[in-house]
Scaffold this active site. Structure first.
Site, short mmCIF file in Angstrom:
data_model
loop_
_atom_site.label_atom_id
_atom_site.label_comp_id
_atom_site.label_asym_id
_atom_site.label_seq_id
_atom_site.Cartn_x
_atom_site.Cartn_y
_atom_site.Cartn_z
N ARG A 142 0.81 -1.20 0.00
CA ARG A 142 0.00 0.00 0.00
C ARG A 142 0.86 1.28 0.00
NH1 ARG A 142 -5.13 1.51 2.78
NH2 ARG A 142 -5.59 -0.71 2.82
N LYS A 177 22.13 -11.28 3.31
CA LYS A 177 23.47 -11.86 3.17
C LYS A 177 24.43 -11.29 4.19
CE LYS A 177 22.98 -12.63 -1.83
NZ LYS A 177 23.46 -12.18 -3.15
N ARG A 214 11.49 2.32 4.20
CA ARG A 214 10.76 1.77 5.35
C ARG A 214 11.67 0.75 6.02
NH1 ARG A 214 4.62 -0.19 6.13
NH2 ARG A 214 4.51 2.07 6.15
N HIS A 241 6.10 7.96 11.09
CA HIS A 241 5.58 7.66 9.76
C HIS A 241 5.02 9.00 9.26
CE1 HIS A 241 3.93 5.81 6.36
NE2 HIS A 241 3.13 4.92 6.87
#
Lengths: 319, 319, 319
Positions: free
Chosen positions: A58, A86, A108, A136
């Site tokens: 989203r 890794k 994010r 956010h």
């Protein structure tokens, strides 16, 4: 116009005039989007990289559409399957990406502060698309724009944020933004979902929905993460809905013209009754999504202008 | 030109003249693609979103290339890792996406009817890229274009569809399209893979390949899903190939100039012998893939024209 | 200008003048990238497909950015979730893709020779982004460009390649390229990680780091794959670092102005000490990433020119 930031890492360091500048520009883009008018020249020649260390179809889609409408070359890096696994450090990942000369970096990450750390290692504009339980910012900005459009103003409103506040970066960014704009913020949650530092937030605290919703202008519901239930934070979905789920009866305590918000994705019947979510006279949930694209366009536009200026002034070394 | 649909949800509701209009335009795009000529203006300024609730690299790539060649901004949403998993309803997903103002929405979904339901909740043109066992209209259209180019016509042909018909949306869409264009359709399958409603389809039914292939113009093989074997629908791959796999001997019963089709990906040695698949005088399997891009370009072009007209006429509310 | 290849499958078949041509053009693109100047016309109207049968966010991103900066339409095909899993052969996958008319195809595959095989089945330019333990030509080219920029030349240098050489396509391509350009190549590795055919490579072989690094101009470290440890190739990370990890003490045996390289992602504290990786006077690790984009732009530009010429001359049948 006032917007001097190099990055959009959080609401914390934004000045109210910067917030207003950004929302004004987002309003413009919202109208362009409704008319189907693109502005391909704004980010033409620029490379936007979406680095999502946590999956979010989203939010990533919203940033991707925003960038493409402004003419950026957009590249998605699915970090869940990448070098991180890794054993590469976040800083090495940042330095590697930086060497590819991106202009705009949307990140994010699951850890609070990771996006800020990353921004210190790159020569481009960084946007925080959610870092741990920290911030956010674009979600708070899109919520603010949605409120401003519905209520005609973004100050002196009474706004209730309800649900799993303790674990929510959305709540955290919203509390800061709404406070900066001089609104009255109430938090409504069971004690297990209320942040421990709540007394320092300058908000009113309730654990009863009816009391907390009394005469508010805006009801902002939060998503209940399913994992909270396993963690013993709430007794059951049914019990939670009974006490904290928004239904018509509880909503009746708010003002008659109160709007209902939710950042999505919704758990219908858990934190919100479906009929409330679908009530076009109260719910602005889809408008939030729509404003999300507009706010992200505005943020990237402003940051790109600043980046160009800093580059022209030699303040950003390209390599 | 006759093509009035707002969406391409299935073959069922298309009129023969609409099919012809679409195939004629696809023929044009096929030639452009061969010459390496793009038509970036056709979908310029439009946003195409590919929402695949089931993975399909092949079909998604075909739609993506089609959109890019017409100048659309294309965004892939990988729904397998998305909010759907977080418990969001399909309608909420649709409403959320719609709020981002896409113009063209390409959807694949595991449930029959899901794409149609979704199309009722959005203000853009929706293309069905496969919904459950229901329809896969662009596959039927690309098959039709392939046949028309090979045979010079798309009517009064004798066409055998062979294999796992019961579980195949490809077969279902093809049966409808080929019937509408007045061809004679034969189904060849073991009784366990024949649909129960076969008597209502207006087709001839065979369970013997040699009998069924006798004098046909087109042999359309279907992919055998590996999971059918575990389900007890067929005894073994080897036994299946022996009875229903297309090889030179069985193909010899068809007309001398019969063409061989397969929607891919092929199980060589299961439903089709490798030498038949590779026989450039008979197999048009790669042409099918090529026509797939052309047909999708034509479908999106026509739907975009209609969308623009409906918008100009105020018949589509943008929000 | 001399560059006649239709594909870039490996270093093996490149002539030194072709390597120089490619590096010269890459140098140009490196400068453009630093200035933020794009060259959208170079691959305008062309379709680049990235087919990665093995995930590699880093390499795929580099190719994607390179293509977008040159104006190509770039499509990523995530082959890990594709038809390959459904049992389709590599050749059928190639033929299917070819029918969609790509112009440039970037392929990574787990099997040596797979990319070369695939290139024989398509009508477009193919770039090998790594095939098994065989070749990784763009990595060798970006390493070469990095060395040439740091040292002012790409010949008569003494270059040590250290670590897991036996399993490394990076080492293999580098050994060939550096040899062709008349450099002196040393391999340093424990016997278990040294290729069995080492005596045929025209290199000097060491199992002691200090001896091997003595007076070299370039130290090229390789990544230690974690799976080697489980395979019994090395005793432990700690022991490996002690004997073969690059630290200041071991590096002191090289020339004072020796540069340090690593293809990434790094295991800090395993094959390289963090302080060496971060030493801006010695480490050119980020420059390698930067040159990666430039080299891929140059390679795709040259191959596209050749493709256009071959098409114009009718040497490539489009279908």
């Amino acid at each position: 116009m006032t917007f001097n930031a190099a990055h959009l890492l959080g609401i914390e360091h934004l000045h109210p005039t910067e917030i207003t500048t950004l929302l004004d520009l987002a309003d413009h883009y919202a109208e362009q989007n409704r008319k189907g008018i693109q502005s391909k020249d704004v980010l033409a020649g620029m490379t936007q990289v979406n680095m999502f260390f946590e999956n979010s179809t989203r939010t990533q889609s919203s940033f991707e559409l925003a960038g493409k409408r402004l003419g950026a070359d957009v590249m998605n890096m699915s970090m869940a399957t990448s070098s991180v696994k890794k054993g590469e450090t976040l800083i090495d990942t940042a330095l590697t990406l930086n060497a590819m000369h991106p202009d705009i970096l949307v990140v994010r990450h699951g850890s609070a502060g990771a996006v800020s750390l990353l921004s210190q290692k790159v020569n481009c504009a960084v946007l925080n698309a959610g870092d741990g339980r920290h911030e956010h910012p674009t979600q708070a900005l899109l919520d603010a724009l949605t409120i401003r459009r519905a209520k005609g103003r973004l100050h002196r409103l009474s706004i209730a944020i309800c649900g799993d506040i303790a674990h929510s970066r959305v709540a955290r960014s919203n509390i800061m933004l709404l406070g900066k704009m001089e609104n009255r913020v109430r938090l409504i949650a069971p004690p297990t979902l209320m942040p421990s530092e709540v007394s320092e937030l300058g908000v009113e605290v309730y654990d009863d929905m009816r009391e907390g919703l009394k005469d508010v202008d805006v009801v902002m519901m939060l998503r209940l993460q399913k994992e909270r239930m396993d963690g013993g934070f709430i007794p059951s979905e049914r019990e939670y809905f009974h006490r904290y789920g928004l239904d018509a009866e509880k909503l009746s305590y708010a003002k008659d013209d109160a709007i209902v918000m939710h950042p999505g994705p919704m758990n219908r019947g858990v934190e919100i009754d479906g009929s409330i979510a679908d009530d076009i006279n109260r719910s602005v949930i889809q408008t939030q999504v729509e404003m999300g694209v507009a706010v992200r366009m505005a943020a990237m536009d402003l940051l790109a202008r600043n980046l160009r200026e800093r580059r022209a002034a030699g303040q950003v070394v390209t390599v």
